[in-house]
Each structure stands twice: as structure tokens, then as C-alpha cells.
Enzyme design. Sequence first.
Site, PDB file in Angstrom:
ATOM      1  N   ASP A 165     -46.026   1.229 -25.505  1.00 43.64           N
ATOM      2  CA  ASP A 165     -46.568   2.224 -24.590  1.00 43.64           C
ATOM      3  C   ASP A 165     -46.434   1.769 -23.147  1.00 43.64           C
ATOM      4  O   ASP A 165     -47.150   0.863 -22.704  1.00 43.64           O
ATOM      5  CB  ASP A 165     -48.042   2.477 -24.922  1.00 43.64           C
ATOM      6  CG  ASP A 165     -48.671   3.516 -24.010  1.00 43.64           C
ATOM      7  OD1 ASP A 165     -47.920   4.346 -23.458  1.00 43.64           O
ATOM      8  OD2 ASP A 165     -49.900   3.492 -23.849  1.00 43.64           O
ATOM      9  N   ASP A 174     -43.302   7.413 -19.368  1.00 43.12           N
ATOM     10  CA  ASP A 174     -44.097   6.633 -20.303  1.00 43.12           C
ATOM     11  C   ASP A 174     -43.497   6.708 -21.698  1.00 43.12           C
ATOM     12  O   ASP A 174     -43.066   7.777 -22.120  1.00 43.12           O
ATOM     13  CB  ASP A 174     -45.525   7.176 -20.285  1.00 43.12           C
ATOM     14  CG  ASP A 174     -46.395   6.583 -21.352  1.00 43.12           C
ATOM     15  OD1 ASP A 174     -46.157   5.437 -21.727  1.00 43.12           O
ATOM     16  OD2 ASP A 174     -47.315   7.282 -21.807  1.00 43.12           O
TER      17      ASP A 174
END
Length: 495
Positions: A114, A320
Amino acid sequence: MEKTSFLISLAVASCLAWGARSFGLPSELVHRFSDEARTVAASRGCCGRFPVRRSEEYYRMLARSDIRRLGARYQMLFPSEGSEAVSLGNDFGWLHYTWINIGTPNVSFLVALDAGSDLLWIPCDCIQCAPLSGYHGSLDKDLGLYNPAESRTSRYLSCSHELCSLRSSCGNLKQHCPYNIKYYSENTSSSGLLVEDILHLASTEDRASVQASVIIGCGRKQSGGYLDGIAPDGLLGLGFGDISVPSFLARNGLIQNSFSLCFRDDNSGRLLFGDEGLSSQQSTPFVPLDGKYITYIIVVESLCIGSQCPGKTSFHALVDSGSSFTFLPDNVYKRVTMEFDTQVNVSRLATDNESPWEYCYEASPLGMPAVPTVKLIFGGNKSFTAVNPIFLVYDNEGELTAFCLALQSSQETLGTIGRRDLDNTRRMPLSSPPHNRPENPLPTNEQHSSPNTHAISPVVAGRAPLANSTSVSKLIDAWYCLLLLLTQLAVFAIG
């Protein structure tokens, strides 16, 4: 095979302060950890923490700075289990994962990747954690559970530690430092205690074993999506913060402040710390949020559909790897989707409120209609093209019936450039690579500059819906590479 790569560079800016006594020389030299430098840094909102003068951390930071000037110790590092990263579909929340080893003796964890958060956390001394068994598909080993007491190299961080952001909640500075991270997805969080322990890595030069000290979240209590299959065995935050693994490795002089995430259309991929990419890659700068560089945000100057670029489509976007989909501010979304709908010469299908996609169209197994490209325009006349920005929809017999534009509307002013999901019909086993097998190579110069490339990028962990869409499968995807060089630059390999 059509291939693409997507590079992001992020570098932490450094500050140098001096004050001139007059318009000429000499000038007053100010030490970078002095009160004067601290004051200047605070006024500019930069440069992070300042250690207590002559403390252990004070000298440690000076030593780290010297190491950085001498160069990184390793060209690139990867997890000792191998650099592979894969997506395991709906059972694991549509994120990409890799195996890592932590502690002494080491324990293996299957962590989600992440770029939208900073902390590496794993299930530990659980009060409320996701189950670690019962997942469909095949893993070649069990998911791990961390116990700091069983690792000879672990130590809890005290509330006095520089990276303890919740010290104000401590009764005294000798207590163990707590953490509590709330993620974008509703009611999704992780909390526990911060621990320092060994992350086992290997060098790309000679496969030598490297034991790196990193900060780990002993995740005692999870909530929301983390109890429903998203990152049940932990999450590796790759963000901008000082506590993230790439930042920590760079501050200790092990690598350059960068990393890369590359994926392929078969769900395979790899993670490399210290990867600086190719000199041919183009760049666009990151921009601050509320005056600070705290996450990967870029400016999209316009968004074009085919050869048409509707007006007023500029927006800021978070890049992201923790989410599957791309979200546009509502005003931008409406202009872009209307233009896309105008250019698609095929009947539009009605969708219900349960569908995440608003613009879906009829398709036939005999062939796909022409689909316009979606292009992001950045400063300096640089662009990034998604050649096939759609999801293909199949019926229960596997026949192609429709396709949908893979964009969603957001009520926020900040958009998100998200990674599109790969084929959800496959269950790929995630196993450690054989020691005699070479690592996945970096994309070549030719692959980086392929003229017909498209890319997918990442969003916040847990944002992808958990419900399995039985109609969406077999997507058009290929190599893409997300490379993070810690330099306040987002670099796109476009050709």
C-alpha cells in the site's frame, strides 16, 4: 505483449539555513540541528524532526547523513522470500501481496502492498484480528502471527522515541508507544504498539542476506475491511513518512530513497527497494497537501478522451497501490464520462445502484467496438495514456456481453489514480521463489518506451468493494511499474 511502466519518484527535501550579516561575505553558518535551523524549518513547514542535542539519536542522524553522502550500501534490495508480488482476487480484497520475513527466528507474513500509507503492521498479540485460515485458493504455507516476545531481536519503542506520534496519549515517556491508524475505507483501522525488529532482505547484486532494522506495528486490533479479508496477515505501507520501510532503509544508508512496484497481466509482479528506474523516464512533481509532503499527490492538468480534451478537467490526484479503482472529483467525472459516451458508438446499458460503474455498453463475442483512449495531461506537455480504460463483462457461459468505463465519481476534490483489477477468475498460488530461479527482471528500455502502452496505478487499502462481481473478469492489462524515488517527483515512463 503490450507492456507499460509507471514510475513515481519521491524525495524528501532537505533544508539549509543561513543568515547573512551584510550584503557581502562573510555569512553566519548555522548548524542544521540548531535552534535557528529549527525555527526556519518550522516557518517553512519542512525538514521533519530535530533530535535533542548530543543525544544518541542526534549522533545517529549525523552518522546516517554521512552514510548518505558516501552513497547507499546496496543498489537494490528485495524481501528474502523473493521479490514476487501477486493479486489473489476477492478473497484478499483485490490488493497485491508479497511474502516477507520478520524477527529472529523469522516468521513469514503475506502482507498487502500500500503506497497510500506508511506503517508496516502485522497481526500480533491479537485482541481483534482477521482469521488466518479458511481462505479459498492455495497458499503454500500458513499465514503468520507475530509475537515480539518470541523474537530475540525485537524491542518495543518507548513513548520517548522520535517516531512515536501518539506520545501525548502516554502516561509517561517510558511506556510502550501506541499507534492507531484510520484508513480511507469506512471504519477501517489498525491499532497496537510499535516494535523495532529485523526485516529479512536480499541484495540484487549477489543475493546476499541483509538484515535490516525497521519499525513494525504490532497490530493487536483491526476493524472494518481488515476483518473482512483485506490484508488479514498485515500491510506494508510504502508511503512518504519517516516510519515507512523505504524511508527507514534509506535513512540507514542501505539503499537510495526509492522503490519500484511492477506488475504484469498475469497477476505476477515484483517489489524492489532502491530501484531508481531509467534515465529516459519522464517526470511530474509531487505537490504538498496542506503545505506538507505527506503522500503521493500529483496535478493532472487535463483529462482527454480520444483527441478531445474537455475543459475544466484539472484536478489533484493521490497515486496509491492499495486500491483497485480510479476516482475522479464529481465535476471532472461528469465532463469526462459525457465525452466518452459521445465517442462510443454503441448502445449504453442501464445500471442499477449496486453497480460501481455508471457507463456500461453492449459488446459481442464477435468483436469489440472502438474504445477511445483516456489520456492524463501533466505539466510540461507530458502525458500518460490508458489505452484500454475499460472492464470486460462476461455472462455465466463465459461469453462477452458488455464493457464498462473503469472510472468512478467521488465527492472529494482530491481524485485517486487507482490500479485496475486483473483477471478475477484465476486463483494464483503465492509461493516462495526457488533459490536457483532468477528474479523477475526489470522492464527493459524497449518495454519502458513502447509506443502503445497503458498503465494502472494504485488507492487506499480497503477501498475496493468486497462483493465479488461475477460479471466482471478477464481485463485488458499488461506490465505497469510504480517506482518511488524519494525526490518529490512523480516519473512516468511513457516513451
